[in-house]
Design an enzyme around this catalytic site. Structure first.
Site, mmCIF file in Angstrom:
data_model
loop_
_atom_site.group_PDB
_atom_site.id
_atom_site.type_symbol
_atom_site.label_atom_id
_atom_site.label_comp_id
_atom_site.label_asym_id
_atom_site.label_seq_id
_atom_site.Cartn_x
_atom_site.Cartn_y
_atom_site.Cartn_z
ATOM 1 N NE ARG A 1 -3.779 -1.119 10.197
ATOM 2 C CZ ARG A 1 -2.722 -0.572 9.581
ATOM 3 N NH1 ARG A 1 -2.806 0.618 9.053
ATOM 4 N NH2 ARG A 1 -1.607 -1.254 9.483
ATOM 5 N NE ARG B 1 6.809 -0.157 9.665
ATOM 6 C CZ ARG B 1 5.643 -0.143 9.019
ATOM 7 N NH1 ARG B 1 5.539 0.479 7.863
ATOM 8 N NH2 ARG B 1 4.598 -0.734 9.529
ATOM 9 N NE ARG C 1 2.077 -4.351 11.436
ATOM 10 C CZ ARG C 1 2.795 -3.842 10.454
ATOM 11 N NH1 ARG C 1 4.008 -4.279 10.236
ATOM 12 N NH2 ARG C 1 2.311 -2.897 9.695
ATOM 13 N NE ARG D 1 7.417 -2.773 5.219
ATOM 14 C CZ ARG D 1 6.120 -2.542 5.338
ATOM 15 N NH1 ARG D 1 5.410 -2.162 4.292
ATOM 16 N NH2 ARG D 1 5.536 -2.733 6.501
ATOM 17 C CE LYS E 1 -2.306 -0.782 3.806
ATOM 18 N NZ LYS E 1 -1.722 -2.052 4.271
HETATM 19 P P1 AMP Z 1 1.221 0.777 8.879
HETATM 20 O O1 AMP Z 1 2.437 1.565 8.573
HETATM 21 O O2 AMP Z 1 0.011 1.265 8.117
HETATM 22 O O3 AMP Z 1 1.414 -0.695 8.731
HETATM 23 O O4 AMP Z 1 0.874 1.050 10.437
HETATM 24 C C1 AMP Z 1 1.782 0.733 11.468
HETATM 25 C C2 AMP Z 1 1.053 0.643 12.807
HETATM 26 O O5 AMP Z 1 0.436 1.903 13.109
HETATM 27 C C3 AMP Z 1 -0.093 -0.366 12.866
HETATM 28 O O6 AMP Z 1 0.349 -1.676 13.141
HETATM 29 C C4 AMP Z 1 -0.948 0.210 13.993
HETATM 30 O O7 AMP Z 1 -0.384 -0.052 15.260
HETATM 31 C C5 AMP Z 1 -0.841 1.702 13.734
HETATM 32 N N1 AMP Z 1 -1.901 2.162 12.803
HETATM 33 C C6 AMP Z 1 -1.734 2.656 11.538
HETATM 34 N N2 AMP Z 1 -2.909 2.960 10.974
HETATM 35 C C7 AMP Z 1 -3.859 2.669 11.913
HETATM 36 C C8 AMP Z 1 -5.272 2.762 11.943
HETATM 37 N N3 AMP Z 1 -5.982 3.203 10.889
HETATM 38 N N4 AMP Z 1 -5.913 2.368 13.079
HETATM 39 C C9 AMP Z 1 -5.226 1.926 14.150
HETATM 40 N N5 AMP Z 1 -3.903 1.786 14.179
HETATM 41 C C10 AMP Z 1 -3.204 2.162 13.075
#
Ligand code: AMP
Length: 211
Positions: free
Chosen positions: A84, A156, A167, A123, A13
């Site tokens: 999400r 990360r 996750r 990554r 994404k």
């Molecule tokens: P991402 O980079 O989108 O994979 O997000 C990394 C982390 O940020 C996730 O595992 C969540 O802990 C938090 N996070 C990101 N977007 C959301 C969301 N829309 N709702 C809740 N937690 C989020």
């Protein structure tokens, strides 16, 4: 143009969002990036979010919804990593109704769990500009350095295998119901996320050209 990118963590994404932002000149709203920034800057929100993120859990809806609401604009955007949960999706609908706006398409990047684990462990992200690389599929020209800004690349914490599995479980339980939610609204478009980056990009551009 208002687009949501939906898909499991590691489906690409972030990479595709960057292509769209660059090509169409719209803004990107990545809740993951915003939260990582808050954590880095040790803000009140960042301190609250960190423990959830490190554990591979979702940050509470109210915090994330507020963050997104502040950034929605009329000109156009691509939402990456939001909504999400069903509750986030419904809140987004309410906000958009209030400002008389709507999402054009929800692009669902579909990919298997095994492929994700293979991808995520390779990554690497730029510390300075957030560009995304992959040791196998999209390596930087110079080892450990960003092609664009020469920033240092890092892995990360939440890309470690054990956290990835957590996750993915959260995705199955909380985020997958959104596929049906948006399908029922008639705005879901599926893309095969196992194809290479370029092919996924072209398919997404085809979808967007219909807006
Ligand atoms: P991402 O980079 O989108 O994979 O997000 C990394 C982390 O940020 C996730 O595992 C969540 O802990 C938090 N996070 C990101 N977007 C959301 C969301 N829309 N709702 C809740 N937690 C989020």
């Amino acid at each position: 143009m208002k687009i949501i990118l939906l898909g499991p963590p590691g489906s690409g994404k972030g990479t595709q969002a960057r292509f769209i932002i660059e090509k169409y000149g719209i803004s990107g709203i990545s809740t993951g990036d915003i939260l990582r920034d808050e954590v880095k800057n040790k803000t009140e929100l960042g301190l609250k979010a960190k423990e959830y993120m490190d554990a591979g859990k979702l940050v509470p809806d109210d915090l994330v919804i507020k963050m997104v609401e502040e950034r929605l604009n009329k000109e156009g955007y691509v939402l990456d990593g939001f909504p999400r949960t069903l509750s986030q999706a419904k809140s987004l609908d309410k906000i958009l109704d209030r400002i008389n706006d709507r999402i054009d398409y929800v692009i669902y990047i579909d990919i298997s769990e095994e492929e994700i684990i293979k991808r995520m462990s390779g990554r690497r992200i730029c510390k300075d500009c957030g560009s995304v690389y992959h040791l196998l599929f999209n390596p930087p020209k110079v080892d450990g350095k960003c092609d664009l800004c020469e920033g240092e690349l890092y892995q990360r914490d939440d890309d470690k295998e054990e956290t990835i599995r957590k996750r993915l479980k959260v995705y199955e339980e909380d985020t997958k119901p959104l596929i049906k939610y948006y399908k029922d609204k008639g705005i879901l478009r599926r893309v095969d996320g196992s194809k290479d980056i370029e092919e996924v990009k072209n398919t997404i551009e085809d979808i967007i050209s219909n807006i």
